[in-house]
Scaffold this active site. Structure first.
Site, PDB file in Angstrom:
ATOM      1  N   HIS A 172       0.551  -4.390   5.798  1.00 54.24           N
ATOM      2  CA  HIS A 172      -0.475  -3.364   5.974  1.00 54.24           C
ATOM      3  C   HIS A 172      -1.742  -3.782   5.253  1.00 54.24           C
ATOM      4  O   HIS A 172      -1.734  -4.715   4.454  1.00 54.24           O
ATOM      5  CB  HIS A 172      -0.002  -2.024   5.407  1.00 54.24           C
TER       6      HIS A 172
ATOM      7  N   ASP B  81      -4.957  -1.744   2.951  1.00 52.20           N
ATOM      8  CA  ASP B  81      -5.175  -0.484   2.249  1.00 52.20           C
ATOM      9  C   ASP B  81      -6.369   0.251   2.856  1.00 52.20           C
ATOM     10  O   ASP B  81      -7.369  -0.372   3.230  1.00 52.20           O
ATOM     11  CB  ASP B  81      -5.406  -0.726   0.762  1.00 52.20           C
TER      12      ASP B  81
ATOM     13  N   HIS C  88      -1.134  -7.370   3.433  1.00 50.94           N
ATOM     14  CA  HIS C  88      -0.164  -7.727   2.404  1.00 50.94           C
ATOM     15  C   HIS C  88       1.120  -6.934   2.612  1.00 50.94           C
ATOM     16  O   HIS C  88       1.157  -6.000   3.424  1.00 50.94           O
ATOM     17  CB  HIS C  88      -0.735  -7.491   0.996  1.00 50.94           C
TER      18      HIS C  88
ATOM     19  N   ARG D  51      12.340  -3.218  -8.353  1.00 56.96           N
ATOM     20  CA  ARG D  51      10.971  -3.606  -8.680  1.00 56.96           C
ATOM     21  C   ARG D  51      10.123  -2.344  -8.784  1.00 56.96           C
ATOM     22  O   ARG D  51      10.267  -1.424  -7.983  1.00 56.96           O
ATOM     23  CB  ARG D  51      10.414  -4.536  -7.598  1.00 56.96           C
TER      24      ARG D  51
END
Length: 338
Positions: A218, A220, A274, A284
């Protein structure tokens, strides 16, 4: 654990198709590891004008060539970041029922009731699915919580972090605007902590790490994103047509350009695709501050020739939501080309 979202149960129909999901599997083979540009921001506040200007040039260069960079000596103390991480871990260790608000018991205190997200409800195939849980928090709601004396440790810690992050985003945005010869005060007039968002992320261990994304590819939808992540590798971005893995840096924040800055700059600065990959054994954590304007703010190309028609942030968000609902994917700025 009762804190874990029921991914395998809820998305069984998608996960059973994993043997045929070659597109996702093959994409994982096209990886290199890289060290993003690292920029020491302390030079912006030093006495040397030469160093200050060189720092600004490095920020501009990284934003043009990468759309991403790492910032060290960024003004957000390790103490604040450690407090945020402590609160983040506590938040996700709560029961799934409490986080999601599905049970009859108490909900998460200090956060809006609809801020919890997990998986991808709109996914129709595996490469639209994200193995993640998150709290996506409008910061105006945090301010309201504090003003109403609902001063949880979590909300106060978030307020401390986003105040610093907002100041940092303003500094970076003004440098990038000045490089274009555009009005740098635009960001102080249009963006503030109360119009921005914080996303607190956890990526649980995944039994299908080479098949399922932690967060699907995607861009941002903001001006800038400020990301703090732990030391578990997972973030990848596109550089020169290839997916590359970002090596974690314990001293740095990651800053990246969003769609609005790409539109505002007429593609001088790029909002780069990213994603986050999953890990079979390790969880994570990350948290992202999204530097956003008010919904009524008009985004208009500031350089000629203009590439995108002008639009409001409200219109942009609405179009994204509609595209995701109808196609399963974000289309983004392609919808607004002249």
């Amino acid at each position: 654990m009762d804190s874990e979202p029921p991914f395998e149960e809820a998305y069984k129909s998608l996960l059973v198709k994993e043997e045929n999901s070659t597109e996702v599997k093959l994409s994982n083979l096209l990886e290199d590891e890289c060290q993003l540009p690292v920029i020491d921001l302390s030079r912006l506040h030093g006495s040397s004008e030469v160093e200050k200007e060189e720092c600004k040039r490095e920020i501009v260069r990284a934003s043009v060539e990468w759309g991403f960079f790492q910032a060290v000596n960024h003004g957000i103390s390790q103490e604040v970041l450690k407090k945020m991480r402590h609160e983040q871990v506590k938040l996700f260790r709560q029961s799934f029922e409490k986080k999601s608000g599905n049970g009859s018991g108490e909900k998460v205190s200090g956060l809006p009731g609809d801020s919890y997200r997990w998986g991808t409800p709109t996914a129709t195939c595996l490469n639209q699915f994200s193995w993640t849980e998150a709290f996506h928090i409008p910061l105006a709601d945090v301010s309201k919580s504090i003003k109403s004396s609902n001063n949880t440790t979590l909300s106060l810690t978030i307020k401390e972090f986003v105040t610093k992050a907002s100041s940092l985003a303003q500094i970076i945005a003004e440098i990038l605007a000045e490089n274009l010869g555009l009005k740098s005060s635009f960001f102080r007039e249009s963006c503030c902590p109360n119009t921005s968002y914080l996303r607190i992320n956890r990526y649980p261990p995944c039994p299908l790490p080479f098949t399922v994304f932690g967060l699907m590819p995607h861009t941002d939808s903001d001006f800038l994103t400020i990301l703090h992540q732990d030391q578990v590798e997972g973030l990848q971005l596109v550089k020169d047509g290839r997916w590359i893995t970002v090596k974690p840096n314990p001293e740095a924040l990651i800053i990246n350009i969003g769609d609005l800055f790409q539109a505002w700059s007429s593609d001088v600065y790029k909002s780069v695709k990213h994603r986050v990959m999953t890990n079979r054994c390790l969880e994570r954590f990350s948290m992202a501050y999204f530097f956003c304007p008010s919904y009524d703010t008009i985004i208009q190309s500031g350089r000629e020739p203009a590439i995108y028609r002008k639009f409001s942030f409200r219109e942009y968000k609405h179009q994204i939501q509609e595209d995701v609902r109808t196609t399963g994917s974000k289309i983004g700025l392609l919808r607004f080309l002249l």
